[in-house]
Design an enzyme around this catalytic site. Structure first.
Site, PDB file in Angstrom:
ATOM      1  N   CYS A   1       1.071 -19.206  -1.798  1.00  0.00           N
ATOM      2  CA  CYS A   1       0.266 -18.064  -2.248  1.00  0.00           C
ATOM      3  C   CYS A   1       1.144 -16.964  -2.834  1.00  0.00           C
ATOM      4  O   CYS A   1       2.181 -16.610  -2.263  1.00  0.00           O
ATOM      5  CB  CYS A   1      -0.535 -17.498  -1.077  1.00  0.00           C
TER       6      CYS A   1
ATOM      7  N   CYS B   1      -1.190 -14.097   6.358  1.00  0.00           N
ATOM      8  CA  CYS B   1      -0.352 -15.254   6.697  1.00  0.00           C
ATOM      9  C   CYS B   1       1.047 -14.788   7.078  1.00  0.00           C
ATOM     10  O   CYS B   1       1.596 -13.879   6.457  1.00  0.00           O
ATOM     11  CB  CYS B   1      -0.239 -16.215   5.505  1.00  0.00           C
TER      12      CYS B   1
ATOM     13  N   GLN C   1     -16.518 -20.564  15.146  1.00  0.00           N
ATOM     14  CA  GLN C   1     -15.149 -21.079  14.999  1.00  0.00           C
ATOM     15  C   GLN C   1     -14.749 -20.977  13.533  1.00  0.00           C
ATOM     16  O   GLN C   1     -15.577 -21.148  12.642  1.00  0.00           O
ATOM     17  CB  GLN C   1     -15.068 -22.518  15.503  1.00  0.00           C
TER      18      GLN C   1
ATOM     19  N   CYS D   1      -8.063 -19.304  22.379  1.00  0.00           N
ATOM     20  CA  CYS D   1      -7.409 -18.971  21.112  1.00  0.00           C
ATOM     21  C   CYS D   1      -6.120 -18.184  21.363  1.00  0.00           C
ATOM     22  O   CYS D   1      -5.577 -17.605  20.437  1.00  0.00           O
ATOM     23  CB  CYS D   1      -8.367 -18.170  20.225  1.00  0.00           C
TER      24      CYS D   1
HETATM   25  C1  LIG Z   1     -14.028 -17.417  21.526  1.00  0.00           C
HETATM   26  S1  LIG Z   1     -15.734 -17.050  21.525  1.00  0.00           S
HETATM   27  C2  LIG Z   1     -16.374 -18.639  21.936  1.00  0.00           C
HETATM   28  C3  LIG Z   1     -17.811 -18.826  21.654  1.00  0.00           C
HETATM   29  C4  LIG Z   1     -18.276 -20.287  21.675  1.00  0.00           C
HETATM   30  N1  LIG Z   1     -17.797 -21.000  22.827  1.00  0.00           N
HETATM   31  C5  LIG Z   1     -17.867 -20.986  20.397  1.00  0.00           C
HETATM   32  O1  LIG Z   1     -16.989 -21.860  20.459  1.00  0.00           O
HETATM   33  O2  LIG Z   1     -18.416 -20.696  19.337  1.00  0.00           O
HETATM   34  C6  LIG Z   1     -15.873 -16.102  22.980  1.00  0.00           C
HETATM   35  C7  LIG Z   1     -17.274 -15.726  23.375  1.00  0.00           C
HETATM   36  O3  LIG Z   1     -17.200 -14.929  24.568  1.00  0.00           O
HETATM   37  C8  LIG Z   1     -18.160 -13.918  24.499  1.00  0.00           C
HETATM   38  N2  LIG Z   1     -17.708 -12.855  25.407  1.00  0.00           N
HETATM   39  C9  LIG Z   1     -16.763 -11.918  25.194  1.00  0.00           C
HETATM   40  N3  LIG Z   1     -16.581 -11.158  26.283  1.00  0.00           N
HETATM   41  C10 LIG Z   1     -17.445 -11.640  27.223  1.00  0.00           C
HETATM   42  C11 LIG Z   1     -17.720 -11.275  28.563  1.00  0.00           C
HETATM   43  N4  LIG Z   1     -17.061 -10.275  29.162  1.00  0.00           N
HETATM   44  N5  LIG Z   1     -18.661 -11.976  29.258  1.00  0.00           N
HETATM   45  C12 LIG Z   1     -19.317 -12.993  28.663  1.00  0.00           C
HETATM   46  N6  LIG Z   1     -19.099 -13.391  27.386  1.00  0.00           N
HETATM   47  C13 LIG Z   1     -18.174 -12.713  26.673  1.00  0.00           C
HETATM   48  C14 LIG Z   1     -18.211 -13.528  23.039  1.00  0.00           C
HETATM   49  O4  LIG Z   1     -19.448 -12.905  22.733  1.00  0.00           O
HETATM   50  C15 LIG Z   1     -18.033 -14.876  22.363  1.00  0.00           C
HETATM   51  O5  LIG Z   1     -19.270 -15.486  22.114  1.00  0.00           O
END
Ligand SMILES: C[S@@+](CC[C@H](N)C(=O)[O-])C[C@H]1O[C@@H](n2cnc3c(N)ncnc32)[C@H](O)[C@@H]1O
Length: 445
Positions: A95, A104, A285, A402
């Site tokens: 890039c 990046c 994701q 992540c």
């Molecule tokens: C990395 S994402 C994963 C979502 C889903 N598993 C996916 O793969 O699409 C983390 C998720 O945790 C939720 N989250 C963040 N803080 C939280 C909390 N304190 N209690 C419950 N859920 C929470 C966010 O809203 C989000 O949907």
């Protein structure tokens, strides 16, 4: 033309460095020994270490040494002045913006070295908590041009709109003409968006644009114009028509709720064939490839449970495919995401619960009815939930993360509670960045 240093919400950008140097930079010649977790090369220097951006192991470089790299004084930051002798693992960055754009960090690495570095980030984090021996699967890769979600920043100065990502360690904007990471149809909106924002933003004003590629078209959320008058709303509607954007919403600031402005076509994301309509700006994701790798790792290792808990379930990325195989209880803190999952679930064996899992994790007693638990927290990890799991009798836990550092911390908690970490899957869906996803499989011996 000088890059702008605007002040606006929600992402004020200024030309000031984040930390004012304590002393004037001085130059030094160093040899890079390794690349660290943030993508900077690391070299020994006067009894400490110096971090050098844009370098690979073996590079002999001249650098301007600056201030301490962090509050604990662990090492020094520096700017790369000159590559005196390149190391063996260098590659030409694909890039034109690489180096300036902060999106990046590691396009300058030859591919095999890059993949090994990503796996090493996971291995290193686990080694630091005494779990470095866990069997590691090969890295799942995401190709260029596959990222389906991005948060851009925009700024208007006079008759020009800067549009792109922040520069490295800076609040200045890199005005992008290309982005080989993103789906081309997503980046194709950059130029039309410049035109739109020229007429919508006040002079000196800025906003962020969250763009997501969904079934039905692209979903946009403008975050940050403090107000949107009638004429601006009409321009957004016309923009949607002209550019084939499926849905446009506006959110006054980061804490606000997106307000739909134009909804031209239904949007959806399908999990295992089930279409779910994400609320504007919902978590997804970052790439279809990354999602597929994570889901495959979860399904391959969850065993044959009758009842599964999916914690931090989001829109149902894991809950939906799991619910085709077992009864699933999906727990999530975000009400709109959970409502979208509920609405789509239909005949699936799926129950949902809105709950703050940091403050109020599922207790060992509540966990007792599940044969398997999947959890996928945000970057902060799931310290409280991992603690509760460690005291539970759940036979199988699959952790998705992540952030290798918090994953390793939570893995240590589970291991101290008697779980064995039997397999680790590194997944690279943030191409050329220092981010890497992990799936860890834990079982009670
Ligand atoms: C990395 S994402 C994963 C979502 C889903 N598993 C996916 O793969 O699409 C983390 C998720 O945790 C939720 N989250 C963040 N803080 C939280 C909390 N304190 N209690 C419950 N859920 C929470 C966010 O809203 C989000 O949907």
């Amino acid at each position: 033309m000088k890059r702008p240093a605007p002040k606006h919400r929600p992402s004020p950008r200024s030309s000031e460095p984040r930390t004012a140097p304590r002393t004037a930079p001085r130059t030094a010649e160093v040899i890079i020994a390794e690349v660290g977790a943030r993508g900077d090369g690391i070299a020994a220097f006067e009894g400490t270490k110096v971090f050098v951006p844009l370098t690979v192991p073996g590079d002999r470089v001249r650098v301007a040494v600056k201030d301490a790299a962090n509050a604990k004084g662990e090492g020094l930051r520096s700017d790369l002045l000159e590559i005196l002798e390149p190391g063996p693992g260098r590659a030409a960055p694909p890039c034109a913006h690489f180096g300036a754009c902060g999106g990046c960090t590691v396009q300058h690495m030859e591919d095999a070295a890059y993949a090994a570095w990503k796996v090493g980030l996971v291995q290193g984090a686990l080694a630091r908590v005494g779990l470095g021996d866990a069997p590691m699967e090969p890295l799942s890769r995401t190709p260029p041009g596959a990222r389906r979600r991005a948060r851009f920043a925009a700024l208007k100065r006079g008759r020009r709109v800067w549009f792109g990502f922040n520069e490295r360690l800076s609040h200045r904007l890199a005005d992008l003409t290309e982005c080989p990471v993103l789906l081309s149809r997503l980046f194709a909106l950059a130029e039309p968006l410049r035109g739109l924002l020229l007429s919508v933003l006040p002079d000196g004003g800025g906003c962020d644009v969250i763009a997501t590629d969904l079934e039905g078209g692209i979903d946009l959320v403008l975050v940050g114009p403090r107000s949107l008058d009638r004429a601006a709303r009409e321009r957004l509607v016309v923009f949607g028509e002209d550019c084939g954007v499926a849905r446009i919403s506006w959110q006054a600031d980061d804490r606000g709720t997106p307000e739909p402005i134009a909804h031209r076509r239904p949007v959806a994301v399908s999990f295992d064939g089930l279409p779910v309509t994400p609320p504007p700006g919902a978590f997804l994701q970052a790439s279809a490839e990354g999602e597929a790798a994570l889901v495959a790792a979860v399904l391959a290792n969850v065993g044959e449970p009758k009842r599964v808990a999916d914690l931090f379930a989001g829109l149902g990325t894991f809950a939906v495919p799991l619910a085709r195989r077992a009864a699933v209880h999906a727990v999530e803190g975000d009400a709109p995401a959970l409502a979208a999952l509920n609405k789509a679930a239909g005949a699936l064996r799926l129950t949902t619960e809105r709950r703050d899992l940091f403050e109020n994790p599922l207790t060992a007693k509540e966990l007792a009815r599940f044969d398997a638990v999947v959890f996928d927290p945000p970057r902060a990890g799931a310290a409280a939930q991992a603690q509760a799991l460690a005291g539970s009798k759940v036979p199988r836990v699959v952790a998705v993360s992540c952030n290798p550092a918090t994953f390793a911390r939570d893995a240590r908690t589970l291991a101290d509670g008697g779980y064995m970490l039997s397999r680790v899957y590194p997944v690279d869906q943030f191409l050329w960045s220092a981010h890497v996803e992990v799936v860890g499989v834990f079982s009670r011996p």
